[in-house]
Design a protein around this motif. Structure first.
Motif, PDB file in Angstrom:
ATOM      1  N   UNK A 288       0.757  -1.221  -0.130  1.00  9.60           N
ATOM      2  CA  UNK A 288       0.121  -0.043  -0.054  1.00  9.60           C
ATOM      3  C   UNK A 288       0.842   1.318   0.084  1.00  9.60           C
ATOM      4  N   UNK A 289       2.191   1.168   0.269  1.00 13.44           N
ATOM      5  CA  UNK A 289       3.069   2.415   0.122  1.00 13.44           C
ATOM      6  C   UNK A 289       3.613   2.496  -0.965  1.00 13.44           C
ATOM      7  N   UNK A 290       3.719   1.841  -1.719  1.00 11.67           N
ATOM      8  CA  UNK A 290       4.464   1.712  -3.119  1.00 11.67           C
ATOM      9  C   UNK A 290       3.942   2.991  -3.903  1.00 11.67           C
ATOM     10  N   UNK A 291       4.919   3.588  -4.561  1.00 12.79           N
ATOM     11  CA  UNK A 291       4.617   4.988  -5.218  1.00 12.79           C
ATOM     12  C   UNK A 291       5.093   4.687  -6.550  1.00 12.79           C
ATOM     13  N   UNK A 292       4.434   4.887  -7.728  1.00  8.21           N
ATOM     14  CA  UNK A 292       4.684   4.961  -9.042  1.00  8.21           C
ATOM     15  C   UNK A 292       5.201   6.144  -9.375  1.00  8.21           C
ATOM     16  N   UNK A 293       6.328   6.177 -10.346  1.00  2.84           N
ATOM     17  CA  UNK A 293       6.842   7.159 -10.959  1.00  2.84           C
ATOM     18  C   UNK A 293       5.717   7.483 -11.993  1.00  2.84           C
ATOM     19  N   UNK A 294       5.714   8.685 -12.833  1.00  2.00           N
ATOM     20  CA  UNK A 294       5.195   8.884 -13.947  1.00  2.00           C
ATOM     21  C   UNK A 294       5.311   8.018 -15.014  1.00  2.00           C
ATOM     22  N   UNK A 295       6.487   7.757 -15.192  1.00  4.65           N
ATOM     23  CA  UNK A 295       6.814   6.897 -16.234  1.00  4.65           C
ATOM     24  C   UNK A 295       6.392   5.507 -16.082  1.00  4.65           C
ATOM     25  N   UNK A 296       6.370   5.048 -15.096  1.00  4.54           N
ATOM     26  CA  UNK A 296       5.949   3.466 -14.858  1.00  4.54           C
ATOM     27  C   UNK A 296       4.397   3.534 -14.868  1.00  4.54           C
ATOM     28  N   UNK A 297       3.631   4.527 -14.232  1.00  7.55           N
ATOM     29  CA  UNK A 297       2.090   4.649 -14.161  1.00  7.55           C
ATOM     30  C   UNK A 297       1.924   4.859 -15.732  1.00  7.55           C
ATOM     31  N   UNK A 298       2.180   5.783 -16.363  1.00 11.33           N
ATOM     32  CA  UNK A 298       1.811   6.071 -17.978  1.00 11.33           C
ATOM     33  C   UNK A 298       2.208   4.821 -18.791  1.00 11.33           C
ATOM     34  N   UNK A 299       3.378   4.162 -18.620  1.00 13.82           N
ATOM     35  CA  UNK A 299       3.590   2.980 -19.464  1.00 13.82           C
ATOM     36  C   UNK A 299       2.724   1.909 -19.119  1.00 13.82           C
ATOM     37  N   UNK A 300       2.381   1.499 -18.011  1.00  9.03           N
ATOM     38  CA  UNK A 300       1.325   0.519 -17.566  1.00  9.03           C
ATOM     39  C   UNK A 300       0.018   1.049 -18.189  1.00  9.03           C
ATOM     40  N   UNK A 301      -0.512   2.188 -17.919  1.00  6.16           N
ATOM     41  CA  UNK A 301      -1.760   2.568 -18.435  1.00  6.16           C
ATOM     42  C   UNK A 301      -1.742   2.525 -20.077  1.00  6.16           C
ATOM     43  N   UNK A 302      -0.797   2.722 -20.839  1.00  8.47           N
ATOM     44  CA  UNK A 302      -0.753   2.628 -22.132  1.00  8.47           C
ATOM     45  C   UNK A 302      -0.911   1.365 -22.517  1.00  8.47           C
ATOM     46  N   UNK A 303      -0.317   0.637 -21.836  1.00  2.00           N
ATOM     47  CA  UNK A 303      -0.236  -0.721 -22.379  1.00  2.00           C
ATOM     48  C   UNK A 303      -1.915  -1.479 -21.946  1.00  2.00           C
ATOM     49  N   UNK A 304      -2.277  -1.037 -20.880  1.00  2.35           N
ATOM     50  CA  UNK A 304      -3.716  -1.408 -20.390  1.00  2.35           C
ATOM     51  C   UNK A 304      -4.834  -0.841 -21.422  1.00  2.35           C
ATOM     52  N   UNK A 305      -4.427   0.432 -22.005  1.00  3.86           N
ATOM     53  CA  UNK A 305      -5.491   0.897 -22.735  1.00  3.86           C
ATOM     54  C   UNK A 305      -5.565   0.169 -24.123  1.00  3.86           C
ATOM     55  N   UNK A 306      -4.276  -0.213 -24.818  1.00  2.00           N
ATOM     56  CA  UNK A 306      -4.107  -0.821 -26.145  1.00  2.00           C
ATOM     57  C   UNK A 306      -5.029  -2.481 -25.915  1.00  2.00           C
ATOM     58  N   UNK A 307      -4.603  -2.942 -24.617  1.00  5.11           N
ATOM     59  CA  UNK A 307      -5.262  -4.390 -24.518  1.00  5.11           C
ATOM     60  C   UNK A 307      -6.647  -4.462 -24.254  1.00  5.11           C
ATOM     61  N   UNK A 308      -7.287  -3.536 -23.531  1.00  2.73           N
ATOM     62  CA  UNK A 308      -8.706  -3.189 -23.516  1.00  2.73           C
ATOM     63  C   UNK A 308      -9.429  -2.648 -24.676  1.00  2.73           C
ATOM     64  N   UNK A 309      -8.544  -2.011 -25.232  1.00  2.89           N
ATOM     65  CA  UNK A 309      -9.363  -1.220 -26.544  1.00  2.89           C
ATOM     66  C   UNK A 309     -10.591  -0.615 -26.481  1.00  2.89           C
TER      67      UNK A 309
END
Length: 217
Positions: free
Chosen positions: A50-71
């Motif tokens: 619960x204390x792990x913090x994402x860098x912007x690069x990590x968050x945006x990279x994962x989110x872009x992959x999720x958007x491509x996956x879900x379409x």
């Protein structure tokens, strides 16, 4: 009346549990979430911390992959309502105990770094209408529209839960009311992407009675 955020959350790190609504939807669709996390350089087990913090690069990279996956072009609008006040901890409680919408968003905006946004936020109240506008404060790549949509949908959920009632959404294409004197108590709620030009003087009808003039939208 105008309220707006004064801080710049462009490079802030976000707690990873802000990804939970997106991760849950990915799992429902059978996506290999662990592989996607690894590709975004998010370490194994981070979701359980619960204390792990994402860098912007990590968050945006994962989110872009999720958007491509879900379409799903409307994904932000679908996931935004899952960001309930309870997800914001003590901040959510402070917002929930506010006496009105202006006070609620004032609390939220002063503590915007405790949320999951890379946006500049503003709230304008005019003629009993609350108008929320978002503008990005960093390059969001392929996540831009998703994060605008998610933020607008989440802001409606925040407003409804803060007031303890549902607020009717204004149908921008069908003006249904005339202007009234200024009020601090919003009776309609509008989420706006400023890039669309859907803001005053374009949005809210002018005049009253025989002098009523419909908005451009």
């Amino acid at each position: 009346m105008l309220l707006e955020t004064r801080t710049k959350p462009g490079n802030v790190r976000h707690l990873i549990y802000g990804l939970n609504p997106l991760v849950s939807l990915l799992r429902q669709h059978g996506a290999d979430v662990e592989t996607m996390l690894a590709a975004a350089r998010i370490p194994p087990g981070a979701l359980a911390d619960p204390d792990y913090k994402l860098s912007p690069a990590q968050e945006l990279s994962f989110t872009e992959r999720a958007l491509a996956q879900l379409d799903q072009p409307d994904l932000g609008l679908r996931l935004g309502p899952r960001y309930h006040l309870s997800a914001y901890g003590m901040l959510g409680l402070a917002v929930m105990t506010s006496s009105n919408l202006v006070e609620a968003f004032g609390v939220l905006f002063r503590n915007i770094l405790m949320t999951w946004t890379y946006m500049h936020w503003s709230l304008r109240t005019e003629n009993g209408v609350a108008i929320i506008a978002l503008g990005k404060q960093r390059d969001l790549g392929g996540c831009h529209q998703y994060m605008i949509d998610r933020g607008l949908a989440a802001s409606y959920t925040i407003a409804a839960e803060a007031l303890g009632k549902r607020l009717p959404l204004l149908e921008a294409m069908t003006p249904a009311f005339a202007a009234v004197r200024e009020s601090r108590r919003a009776r309609r709620f509008v989420g706006v992407s400023m890039a669309l030009g859907l803001h005053n003087p374009n949005l809210v009808p002018e005049g009253a009675g025989r002098d009523y003039k419909a908005s451009r939208y």
